[in-house]
Design a protein around this motif. Sequence first.
Motif, short mmCIF file in Angstrom:
data_model
loop_
_atom_site.label_atom_id
_atom_site.label_comp_id
_atom_site.label_asym_id
_atom_site.label_seq_id
_atom_site.Cartn_x
_atom_site.Cartn_y
_atom_site.Cartn_z
N ARG A 109 29.46 33.44 48.93
CA ARG A 109 30.47 32.40 49.37
C ARG A 109 31.87 32.81 49.11
N GLY A 110 32.24 33.84 50.03
CA GLY A 110 33.61 34.47 50.04
C GLY A 110 34.64 33.22 50.21
N ASP A 111 34.32 32.48 50.80
CA ASP A 111 35.40 31.26 50.99
C ASP A 111 35.61 30.44 49.83
N ALA A 112 34.44 30.30 48.97
CA ALA A 112 34.71 29.80 47.74
C ALA A 112 35.17 30.52 46.91
N ALA A 113 34.94 31.73 46.80
CA ALA A 113 35.90 32.58 45.86
C ALA A 113 37.34 32.72 46.21
N LYS A 114 37.71 32.49 47.45
CA LYS A 114 39.03 32.58 47.92
C LYS A 114 39.72 31.05 47.31
N ARG A 115 39.11 30.23 47.08
CA ARG A 115 39.68 28.94 46.77
C ARG A 115 39.59 28.95 45.17
N ILE A 116 38.75 29.57 44.65
CA ILE A 116 38.75 29.98 42.98
C ILE A 116 39.94 30.83 42.95
N PHE A 117 40.30 31.94 43.66
CA PHE A 117 41.46 32.41 43.35
C PHE A 117 42.77 31.82 43.28
N TYR A 118 42.94 31.09 44.30
CA TYR A 118 44.08 30.20 44.40
C TYR A 118 44.08 29.24 43.29
N ARG A 119 43.10 28.70 42.80
CA ARG A 119 43.18 27.86 41.26
C ARG A 119 43.57 28.96 40.11
N ALA A 120 43.07 30.18 40.16
CA ALA A 120 43.19 31.25 39.19
C ALA A 120 44.55 31.59 38.90
N ILE A 121 45.44 31.69 40.11
CA ILE A 121 46.71 32.27 40.20
C ILE A 121 47.40 31.01 39.96
N LYS A 135 48.24 39.86 35.93
CA LYS A 135 47.78 40.96 37.33
C LYS A 135 46.45 41.08 37.47
N ASP A 136 45.49 41.04 36.75
CA ASP A 136 44.29 41.31 36.80
C ASP A 136 43.74 40.21 37.85
N VAL A 137 43.91 39.09 37.77
CA VAL A 137 43.52 37.96 38.52
C VAL A 137 44.10 38.31 39.98
N TRP A 138 45.34 38.33 40.03
CA TRP A 138 45.78 38.78 41.21
C TRP A 138 45.12 39.99 41.95
N LEU A 139 45.04 40.98 41.43
CA LEU A 139 44.50 42.01 42.10
C LEU A 139 42.90 41.93 42.27
N HIS A 140 42.27 41.12 41.33
CA HIS A 140 40.85 41.25 41.61
C HIS A 140 40.26 40.51 42.76
N ALA A 141 40.89 39.94 43.56
CA ALA A 141 40.56 39.19 44.76
C ALA A 141 40.96 40.43 45.84
N LEU A 142 41.85 41.22 45.65
CA LEU A 142 42.10 42.37 46.61
C LEU A 142 41.35 43.42 46.30
N ARG A 143 40.58 43.52 45.27
CA ARG A 143 39.76 44.83 45.14
C ARG A 143 38.20 44.56 45.63
N ARG A 144 37.92 43.14 45.85
CA ARG A 144 36.64 42.98 46.40
C ARG A 144 36.77 42.71 47.74
N PRO A 145 35.97 43.31 48.39
CA PRO A 145 36.07 43.49 50.11
C PRO A 145 35.51 42.12 50.40
N GLN A 146 34.50 41.43 49.76
CA GLN A 146 33.96 40.07 50.20
C GLN A 146 35.05 38.75 50.05
N ILE A 147 36.02 39.19 49.07
CA ILE A 147 37.08 38.08 49.05
C ILE A 147 38.12 38.44 49.82
N LEU A 148 38.54 39.75 49.92
CA LEU A 148 39.48 40.07 50.81
C LEU A 148 39.53 39.88 52.10
#
Length: 88
Positions: free
Chosen positions: A16-28, A35-48
């Motif tokens: 569920r990459g779309d859900a991970a993206k929504r969680i990313f926005y909540r996390a930031i 910085k780890d939270v910000w970069l985590h999504a950029l390091r995971r191709p399924q989220i990126l």
Amino acid sequence: AHLWRTYMDLEVDEDRGDAAKRIFYRAIAACPWSKDVWLHALRRPQILTQFSKTELLDLVEMMSAKELRVRTMLEEVFPSDMLPPSKA
């Protein structure tokens, strides 16, 4: 911050990459200094791949505005096939 990254990983593991993206926005929003939270999504191709190129560039600008060091451009870090085409 670790909890948010784990939560994103859970959604990725469930395909569920779309859900991970929504969680990313909540996390930031909850941990804008991490910085780890910000970069985590950029390091995971399924989220990126859930982000448009414009959204990715906006994220880099937001990181700079929050004084989180960005040392390189996205195009230099990620293969072109990982970056989605620009959405007009």
